[in-house]
Scaffold this active site. Structure first.
Site: not given
Ligand SMILES: *[C@@H]1O[C@H](CO)[C@@H](O)[C@H](O)[C@H]1NC(C)=O
Ligand SMILES: *[C@@H]1O[C@H](CO)[C@@H](O)[C@H](O)[C@H]1NC(C)=O
Ligand SMILES: *[C@@H]1O[C@H](CO)[C@@H](O)[C@H](O)[C@H]1NC(C)=O
Ligand SMILES: *[C@@H]1O[C@H](CO)[C@@H](O)[C@H](O)[C@H]1NC(C)=O
Ligand SMILES: *[C@@H]1O[C@H](CO)[C@@H](O)[C@H](O)[C@H]1NC(C)=O
Ligand SMILES: *[C@@H]1O[C@H](CO)[C@@H](O)[C@H](O)[C@H]1NC(C)=O
Length: 702
Positions: A347, A357, A394-395, A507
């Site tokens: 992603h 990420d 995606e998140e 995150h």
């Protein structure tokens, strides 16, 4: 567990020296000569292209891709995310790949306002900081304030209870101490293995009014202060308004008030807090003493679980709205079997800058594309079609990949050989892999061909990984990255690989390019290692005449799962149907392996042999689909795979056959007769799934 890499590790061996470069050059010339003289698909030629792939590694290209991708925060559905879409698309196009974007219109969720106020008994009110300290203020940095996507809006006011990780057993512990969370706001520390959404749902069921979550502070961040962990609290995957079908712009969608939509969201508001703010609340608590294992390591003074005189007033206001998201798809057509797909996906959307990420994975994917394009210029054409997928949103719950899988379900079911996922490619030291078991041997073989970059001595990833955890390959029951729709909905054999785990800036606003070079991968050699494994997996799956699948490994795994259930069921319920189907599956696997050996020994290719190989490959490809069941897992029917998938019973520790695991938990509430019947039914369903897989592998009607 902060990656310990601030000192440049002397173990960064095997960097290309001038001599190496010279040798590679000679090697490429020799290859250039041979590639002209082997017919397409010749195994020797395939091997040569794998060598070119490995020798064309470059840390500096990956670094430059990552720097570009992470120059701004790029949350899905926001304007800055368009830049990354453009960047990825242009990269593929400039390599001459057939590229297109696939837009979907899906429900996303953004914060409007949030506040957490502590009211002390003496009238003092403290307005707690909710953002990361020490970074440019909002909105000038382009960062969106920390929040939980799909949390409902609301204002709640109440006493506070600390509920540790927010698991059922944590509430049982509180209950034993005489503490009830009904009408309270609970504070949770992350790390109990539950998804965010599950934590909030459990708190809601216990009568809590709202949930505040924090992640244990990472002391090594020092002057940074703590990061705040954003994330989604929606359960399940995909766009909530289009469950089971692709979210086309003009397509059908459910209403926001639809029960099917609402049940995926929690009913109470939640918010992530910085560690320091959470500590201020926790330090104010009275009530019973917290158990020792509930206390944070290192920094916390937490000693009471609540409640006290302090009241907390917590407001969250968010908006849910339709937004357009874009997957980018680039294709290298297979020469001999264009209708067989090897999918490589990652992603692109990030909560903040996304250096780990997910863009460590994106930069790696872009570099594999660069190297595959180089192979094509040297005369390579894969046997099967390779598809690069760059997913959006995606998140928010695997939305981009899920919508695409739903829309392409029939073609994927008929033609997808494997899905190779990489999300956070580099988080720190150490290689990790997850896969469906028929891919175990391929992963082991490939990691023997790629150098580990962290060893003091020259070593392969395989060797280093062996000393770390005995080459343990995890299974893919989790719903935490884009393999979930491929495996758990479409039954496509899947892989998920990464370096390092549990990185402290997960995150948060600190997941930036600088964090990557200061902490996780100063010279990008871990990225190079992931690219080596990922790219070679792709080459084998695309080029090996017979698919490199070993179903005996799957059979062995199924047998172990059966034995595990046999132990917990303690002989009370018969597992005979399961045992019989596993036996059938084992014999089909043996037969496939023998057939593979026989066909590979044939010296000369002819049409008949090609058809035999194709028939064998069909069985190898379709066997995984056998584990799918039209009715899916009870209560989570979208999840069709009966071996690997999410379970609601987290306490059993059995991460396979989720339907059986859940039935065992539910049976505790039933009469013994009904309970046993429910468990037996789930055992039969799994047994039939294994039978279907065996029949597909054999490729014969019964
Ligand atoms: C009220 O209590 C808080 C916490 O004990 C303390 O920090 C604050 O100084 C007090 N305010 C007043 C006005 O006494
Ligand atoms: C934590 O406890 C120590 C020693 O008991 C004390 O000095 C310190 O002020 C406490 N910190 C907070 C934030 O209450
Ligand atoms: C809680 O905060 C909200 C927003 O700041 C405010 O409107 C509300 O009156 C407060 N409620 C209480 C009980 O303090
Ligand atoms: C690539 O690796 C070399 C050798 O370790 C190193 O000197 C160089 O700085 C690296 N490039 C980047 C962009 O990190
Ligand atoms: C098996 O059955 C016995 C007798 O009914 C019972 O005592 C025991 O708890 C059961 N075990 C399990 C795991 O259900
Ligand atoms: C069992 O029943 C109780 C009370 O009806 C309910 O709260 C609980 O969630 C049920 N447990 C399971 C596993 O279904």
């Amino acid at each position: 567990m902060p990656p310990n890499l601030t000192k440049p590790n002397s173990g960064f061996t095997s960097k290309p020296s001038p001599l190496c470069t010279f040798v590679s050059l000679i090697f490429l010339l020799i290859i250039g000569f041979y590639t002209l003289h082997y017919p397409p698909g010749n195994p020797k030629k395939v091997l040569l292209f794998q060598q070119i792939f490995l020798s064309s590694a470059s840390n500096s290209t990956i670094a430059s891709y990552l720097r570009s991708l992470t120059s701004h925060p790029h949350l899905a559905g926001t304007k800055p995310s368009l830049e990354t879409i453009h960047y990825v698309k242009t990269h593929f196009q400039n390599l001459g790949l057939e590229t297109h974007t696939v837009p979907f219109q899906t429900l996303l969720s953004y914060p409007v306002h949030a506040s957490v106020l502590m009211h002390f008994g003496n009238g003092t009110v403290l307005n707690l900081p909710l953002n990361e300290m020490g970074i440019p203020s909002y909105p000038s940095s382009g960062l969106i304030q920390p929040y939980h996507a799909f949390s409902p809006s609301g204002t709640v006011h109440g006493k506070v209870v600390f509920a540790n990780h927010g698991r059922e057993d944590d509430y049982r512990t509180l209950g034993l101490m005489g503490v009830n969370v009904n009408g309270c706001i609970v504070v949770i520390r992350k790390g109990g293995g539950l998804s965010r959404g599950a934590v909030v749902k459990i708190a809601e069921k216990k009568g809590a009014l709202g949930v505040l979550m924090y992640a244990e502070g990472d002391v090594s961040k020092g002057s940074f202060g703590s990061g705040v962990e954003r994330g989604t609290v929606m359960e399940g995957v995909g766009d909530p308004l289009t469950p089971g079908w692709g979210a086309d712009e003009d397509g059908e969608r459910l209403k926001l008030e639809d029960k099917k939509v609402l049940q995926r969201f929690p009913g109470i508001p939640s918010l992530p807090l910085p560690f320091e703010s959470a500590q201020l609340i926790l330090d104010s608590l009275g009530g019973p003493l917290a158990p020792q294992e509930w206390r944070d390591s290192g920094r916390s003074n937490l000693s009471h679980v609540g409640s006290g005189l302090v009241m907390v007033n917590f407001t969250y206001q968010g908006e849910k709205k339709l937004a357009t998201i874009y997957n980018v798809v680039a294709v290298i057509r297979g020469l001999e079997e264009p209708d067989r797909y090897v999918l490589m996906g990652n992603h692109r959307d990030a909560w903040t800058y996304g250096a780990v990420d997910p863009n460590s994975g994106t930069a790696t994917l872009l570099d594999i594309a660069r190297r595959y394009a180089l192979l094509m210029r040297k005369g390579w054409n894969p046997r099967r079609t390779i598809i690069f997928c760059s997913w959006d949103a995606e998140e928010f719950g695997m939305i981009g990949s899920t919508e695409w899988v739903e829309q392409n379900l029939v073609n994927l079911g008929a033609k997808a050989v494997a899905y190779l996922n990489v999300d956070c490619a580099v988080q720190g030291p150490g290689f990790f892999a997850g896969a469906t078991p028929q891919l175990d041997n391929l992963i082991l073989e490939v990691t023997k061909k790629v150098q580990d970059q962290d060893s003091e001595v020259v070593a392969t990833i395989y060797e280093k990984w062996k000393t770390m955890n005995g080459n343990n390959i995890q299974r893919l029951s989790g719903v935490d990255s884009d393999f979930a729709p491929f495996l758990q909905h479409a039954g496509v054999p899947s892989v998920d690989i990464y370096y390092g785990r549990d990185f402290p800036v997960y995150h948060t606003a600190f997941d930036s390019f600088n964090w990557m070079i200061n902490n996780a991968d100063p010279f990008f050699w871990r990225h190079v290692a992931v690219a080596g494994v990922w790219g070679l997996l792709g080459l084998h799956l695309a080029d090996d005449p017979v698919l490199p699948f070993d179903y005996l490994s799957y059979a062995k795994q199924l047998q172990e799962y059966k034995d595990a259930y046999s132990r917990v069921l303690d002989g009370n319920i018969s597992l005979t149907p399961l045992a019989a189907s596993i036996q059938e599956f084992t014999s089909a696997a043996k037969q496939a392996n023998e057939e593979t050996k026989k066909l590979m020994e044939q010296e000369f290719t002819n049409d008949l042999l090609a058809l035999k190989i194709r028939a064998l490959n069909d069985g190898l490809m379709l066997a995984e689909r056998g584990f799918l069941d039209t009715d899916g897992i009870k209560g989570r029917e979208w999840f069709k795979h009966l071996i690997y998938g999410p379970r609601s019973n987290y306490e059993s520790g059995l991460e396979f056959f989720p339907g059986i695991s859940d039935a065992m938990a539910e049976s505790k509430n039933m009469s013994q007769k009904d309970g046993h019947a429910a468990i037996k039914h789930e055992i039969w369903r799994v047994a039939r799934a294994i039978q279907r897989a065996a029949a597909a592998l054999k490729g014969e009607l019964v």
